[in-house]
Design a protein around this motif. Structure first.
Motif, PDB file in Angstrom:
ATOM      1  N   TYR A  36      27.842   2.029   0.802  1.00 33.16           N
ATOM      2  CA  TYR A  36      28.729   1.858   1.948  1.00 33.16           C
ATOM      3  C   TYR A  36      29.119   3.215   2.528  1.00 33.16           C
ATOM      4  CZ  TYR A  36      29.826  -3.148   1.139  1.00 33.16           C
ATOM      5  OH  TYR A  36      29.800  -4.511   1.018  1.00 33.16           O
ATOM      6  N   LEU A  37      29.383   4.181   1.655  1.00 33.54           N
ATOM      7  CA  LEU A  37      29.792   5.502   2.123  1.00 33.54           C
ATOM      8  C   LEU A  37      28.687   6.160   2.946  1.00 33.54           C
ATOM      9  CD1 LEU A  37      31.612   6.875  -1.059  1.00 33.54           C
ATOM     10  CD2 LEU A  37      32.636   5.802   0.958  1.00 33.54           C
ATOM     11  N   VAL A  38      27.439   5.982   2.520  1.00 30.26           N
ATOM     12  CA  VAL A  38      26.309   6.531   3.280  1.00 30.26           C
ATOM     13  C   VAL A  38      26.282   5.899   4.665  1.00 30.26           C
ATOM     14  CG1 VAL A  38      23.787   6.626   3.458  1.00 30.26           C
ATOM     15  CG2 VAL A  38      24.907   7.100   1.267  1.00 30.26           C
ATOM     16  N   TYR A  39      26.343   4.580   4.726  1.00 28.78           N
ATOM     17  CA  TYR A  39      26.289   3.885   6.012  1.00 28.78           C
ATOM     18  C   TYR A  39      27.498   4.231   6.878  1.00 28.78           C
ATOM     19  CZ  TYR A  39      22.691   1.068   3.714  1.00 28.78           C
ATOM     20  OH  TYR A  39      21.571   0.646   3.041  1.00 28.78           O
ATOM     21  N   HIS A  40      28.662   4.336   6.264  1.00 26.53           N
ATOM     22  CA  HIS A  40      29.879   4.697   6.988  1.00 26.53           C
ATOM     23  C   HIS A  40      29.716   6.091   7.598  1.00 26.53           C
ATOM     24  CE1 HIS A  40      34.567   5.138   6.767  1.00 26.53           C
ATOM     25  NE2 HIS A  40      34.078   5.582   7.902  1.00 26.53           N
ATOM     26  N   GLN A  41      29.260   7.026   6.764  1.00 26.34           N
ATOM     27  CA  GLN A  41      29.117   8.396   7.260  1.00 26.34           C
ATOM     28  C   GLN A  41      28.092   8.475   8.376  1.00 26.34           C
ATOM     29  OE1 GLN A  41      29.829  11.701   4.542  1.00 26.34           O
ATOM     30  NE2 GLN A  41      27.697  12.303   4.879  1.00 26.34           N
ATOM     31  N   GLU A  42      26.991   7.725   8.249  1.00 26.64           N
ATOM     32  CA  GLU A  42      25.969   7.715   9.299  1.00 26.64           C
ATOM     33  C   GLU A  42      26.488   7.081  10.582  1.00 26.64           C
ATOM     34  OE1 GLU A  42      22.716   5.671   7.418  1.00 26.64           O
ATOM     35  OE2 GLU A  42      21.947   7.510   6.506  1.00 26.64           O
ATOM     36  N   GLY A  43      27.447   6.158  10.469  1.00 26.34           N
ATOM     37  CA  GLY A  43      27.962   5.454  11.640  1.00 26.34           C
ATOM     38  C   GLY A  43      29.230   6.040  12.232  1.00 26.34           C
ATOM     39  N   MET A  44      29.610   7.228  11.809  1.00 28.77           N
ATOM     40  CA  MET A  44      30.880   7.789  12.270  1.00 28.77           C
ATOM     41  C   MET A  44      30.895   8.121  13.760  1.00 28.77           C
ATOM     42  SD  MET A  44      32.246   9.944   9.000  1.00 28.77           S
ATOM     43  CE  MET A  44      33.740  10.452   9.817  1.00 28.77           C
ATOM     44  N   GLY A  45      29.730   8.185  14.383  1.00 27.60           N
ATOM     45  CA  GLY A  45      29.683   8.444  15.815  1.00 27.60           C
ATOM     46  C   GLY A  45      30.141   7.249  16.650  1.00 27.60           C
ATOM     47  N   ASP A  46      30.169   6.081  16.048  1.00 27.21           N
ATOM     48  CA  ASP A  46      30.590   4.862  16.730  1.00 27.21           C
ATOM     49  C   ASP A  46      31.894   4.385  16.086  1.00 27.21           C
ATOM     50  OD1 ASP A  46      30.999   2.303  17.723  1.00 27.21           O
ATOM     51  OD2 ASP A  46      29.006   1.559  17.181  1.00 27.21           O
ATOM     52  N   PRO A  47      33.031   4.563  16.790  1.00 27.95           N
ATOM     53  CA  PRO A  47      34.328   4.202  16.197  1.00 27.95           C
ATOM     54  C   PRO A  47      34.415   2.746  15.740  1.00 27.95           C
ATOM     55  CG  PRO A  47      34.657   5.470  18.205  1.00 27.95           C
ATOM     56  CD  PRO A  47      33.188   5.167  18.109  1.00 27.95           C
ATOM     57  N   ALA A  48      33.798   1.828  16.463  1.00 31.44           N
ATOM     58  CA  ALA A  48      33.841   0.413  16.071  1.00 31.44           C
ATOM     59  C   ALA A  48      33.086   0.200  14.759  1.00 31.44           C
ATOM     60  CB  ALA A  48      33.270  -0.461  17.173  1.00 31.44           C
ATOM     61  N   GLU A  49      31.925   0.839  14.632  1.00 33.85           N
ATOM     62  CA  GLU A  49      31.155   0.705  13.398  1.00 33.85           C
ATOM     63  C   GLU A  49      31.892   1.362  12.231  1.00 33.85           C
ATOM     64  OE1 GLU A  49      26.781   1.701  11.482  1.00 33.85           O
ATOM     65  OE2 GLU A  49      27.095   2.065  13.610  1.00 33.85           O
ATOM     66  N   ALA A  50      32.454   2.524  12.458  1.00 31.27           N
ATOM     67  CA  ALA A  50      33.217   3.209  11.409  1.00 31.27           C
ATOM     68  C   ALA A  50      34.385   2.335  10.950  1.00 31.27           C
ATOM     69  CB  ALA A  50      33.707   4.567  11.907  1.00 31.27           C
ATOM     70  N   ALA A  51      35.048   1.677  11.879  1.00 32.63           N
ATOM     71  CA  ALA A  51      36.179   0.805  11.535  1.00 32.63           C
ATOM     72  C   ALA A  51      35.718  -0.369  10.674  1.00 32.63           C
ATOM     73  CB  ALA A  51      36.867   0.304  12.798  1.00 32.63           C
ATOM     74  N   ARG A  52      34.543  -0.912  10.974  1.00 36.04           N
ATOM     75  CA  ARG A  52      34.008  -2.008  10.152  1.00 36.04           C
ATOM     76  C   ARG A  52      33.735  -1.531   8.726  1.00 36.04           C
ATOM     77  NH1 ARG A  52      31.494  -3.238  15.103  1.00 36.04           N
ATOM     78  NH2 ARG A  52      29.597  -2.127  14.506  1.00 36.04           N
ATOM     79  N   TRP A  53      33.195  -0.305   8.587  1.00 33.95           N
ATOM     80  CA  TRP A  53      32.929   0.225   7.248  1.00 33.95           C
ATOM     81  C   TRP A  53      34.229   0.493   6.495  1.00 33.95           C
ATOM     82  CZ3 TRP A  53      28.891  -0.894   4.808  1.00 33.95           C
ATOM     83  CH2 TRP A  53      27.672  -1.048   5.476  1.00 33.95           C
ATOM     84  N   ILE A  54      35.230   0.961   7.174  1.00 33.55           N
ATOM     85  CA  ILE A  54      36.540   1.173   6.532  1.00 33.55           C
ATOM     86  C   ILE A  54      37.061  -0.152   5.988  1.00 33.55           C
ATOM     87  CG2 ILE A  54      38.971   1.758   6.962  1.00 33.55           C
ATOM     88  CD1 ILE A  54      37.886   3.854   9.022  1.00 33.55           C
ATOM     89  N   ASP A  55      36.962  -1.203   6.789  1.00 30.96           N
ATOM     90  CA  ASP A  55      37.420  -2.528   6.353  1.00 30.96           C
ATOM     91  C   ASP A  55      36.617  -3.017   5.151  1.00 30.96           C
ATOM     92  OD1 ASP A  55      39.008  -4.970   6.723  1.00 30.96           O
ATOM     93  OD2 ASP A  55      37.101  -5.878   7.341  1.00 30.96           O
ATOM     94  N   ARG A  56      35.299  -2.876   5.202  1.00 34.09           N
ATOM     95  CA  ARG A  56      34.444  -3.305   4.085  1.00 34.09           C
ATOM     96  C   ARG A  56      34.784  -2.537   2.806  1.00 34.09           C
ATOM     97  NH1 ARG A  56      29.724  -2.589   8.123  1.00 34.09           N
ATOM     98  NH2 ARG A  56      29.594  -4.655   9.045  1.00 34.09           N
ATOM     99  N   GLU A  57      34.941  -1.225   2.935  1.00 36.41           N
ATOM    100  CA  GLU A  57      35.258  -0.394   1.773  1.00 36.41           C
ATOM    101  C   GLU A  57      36.603  -0.793   1.166  1.00 36.41           C
ATOM    102  OE1 GLU A  57      34.973   3.420   3.616  1.00 36.41           O
ATOM    103  OE2 GLU A  57      32.790   3.270   3.796  1.00 36.41           O
ATOM    104  N   ASN A  58      37.586  -1.020   2.021  1.00 34.30           N
ATOM    105  CA  ASN A  58      38.904  -1.428   1.525  1.00 34.30           C
ATOM    106  C   ASN A  58      38.844  -2.768   0.799  1.00 34.30           C
ATOM    107  OD1 ASN A  58      40.303   0.854   2.398  1.00 34.30           O
ATOM    108  ND2 ASN A  58      40.792  -0.045   4.381  1.00 34.30           N
ATOM    109  N   LYS A  59      38.128  -3.725   1.370  1.00 34.85           N
ATOM    110  CA  LYS A  59      38.006  -5.032   0.718  1.00 34.85           C
ATOM    111  C   LYS A  59      37.297  -4.901  -0.625  1.00 34.85           C
ATOM    112  CE  LYS A  59      38.170  -7.887   4.845  1.00 34.85           C
ATOM    113  NZ  LYS A  59      37.386  -8.619   5.858  1.00 34.85           N
ATOM    114  N   LEU A  60      36.210  -4.155  -0.659  1.00 33.82           N
ATOM    115  CA  LEU A  60      35.472  -3.962  -1.905  1.00 33.82           C
ATOM    116  C   LEU A  60      36.383  -3.326  -2.960  1.00 33.82           C
ATOM    117  CD1 LEU A  60      32.814  -3.961  -3.519  1.00 33.82           C
ATOM    118  CD2 LEU A  60      32.314  -1.731  -2.496  1.00 33.82           C
ATOM    119  N   ARG A  61      37.129  -2.331  -2.547  1.00 40.28           N
ATOM    120  CA  ARG A  61      38.010  -1.622  -3.478  1.00 40.28           C
ATOM    121  C   ARG A  61      39.142  -2.514  -3.982  1.00 40.28           C
ATOM    122  NH1 ARG A  61      39.481   2.315  -0.328  1.00 40.28           N
ATOM    123  NH2 ARG A  61      41.636   1.768   0.032  1.00 40.28           N
TER     124      ARG A  61
END
Length: 152
Positions: free
Chosen positions: A34-59
């Motif tokens: 997830y961190l790899v995909y999140h970091q790769e998607g940081m140029g798109d705020p909407a995508e980054a926000a989705r990864w933040i949500d996924r990471e939080n839920k997983l954690r």
């Protein structure tokens, strides 16, 4: 003397420990990816926000609760084996516990890095993140060998 205090519940505690180890490892295999995909998607705020949500839920739903249960049950099993009583022949258990401490540290690092990414900060290359994704697999393989073979 504490050794053997679990009695007839030993097998149930051990089964629960293994189940929660599987949950924890699943989370430790997923979060770095997830961190790899999140970091790769940081140029798109909407995508980054989705990864933040996924990471939080997983954690919050899997990763941290499973780690806590693993530690609680693992300490019970170690005490039952006689680690606090100085029972000989538990070198394998000491080595296993060291690896579990390493995995717990890795868990903490990954959670911290997820929070760093959530703030828009990076610090590790995508390649390094991909390489670090192998740490749980290597540690798990070593732990399984230690538990099954008990080489020392």
């Amino acid at each position: 003397m504490i050794a053997g205090f679990l009695g007839a519940t030993y097998d149930w505690v051990k089964a629960a420990h293994v189940i929660f180890v599987i949950f924890w490892m699943a989370g430790l295999f997923m979060l770095p990816r997830y961190l790899v995909y999140h970091q790769e998607g940081m140029g798109d705020p909407a995508e980054a926000a989705r990864w933040i949500d996924r990471e939080n839920k997983l954690r919050h739903i899997i990763l941290t609760p499973a780690m806590i249960v693993v530690w609680v049950l693992g300490v019970l099993l170690a005490l039952n084996a006689g680690i606090a009583d100085g029972v000989p022949g538990l070198g394998w258990l000491h080595a296993k516990l060291l690896l579990v401490v390493v995995l717990s540290g890795y868990h903490g690092w990954a959670v911290g890095y997820a929070r760093k990414l959530a703030r828009g900060q990076t610090g590790v290359s995508n390649k390094a993140l991909r390489m670090m994704n192998e740490i749980p697999a290597l540690a798990t393989a070593l732990i399984v060998v230690l538990v099954i073979v008990k080489p020392f």
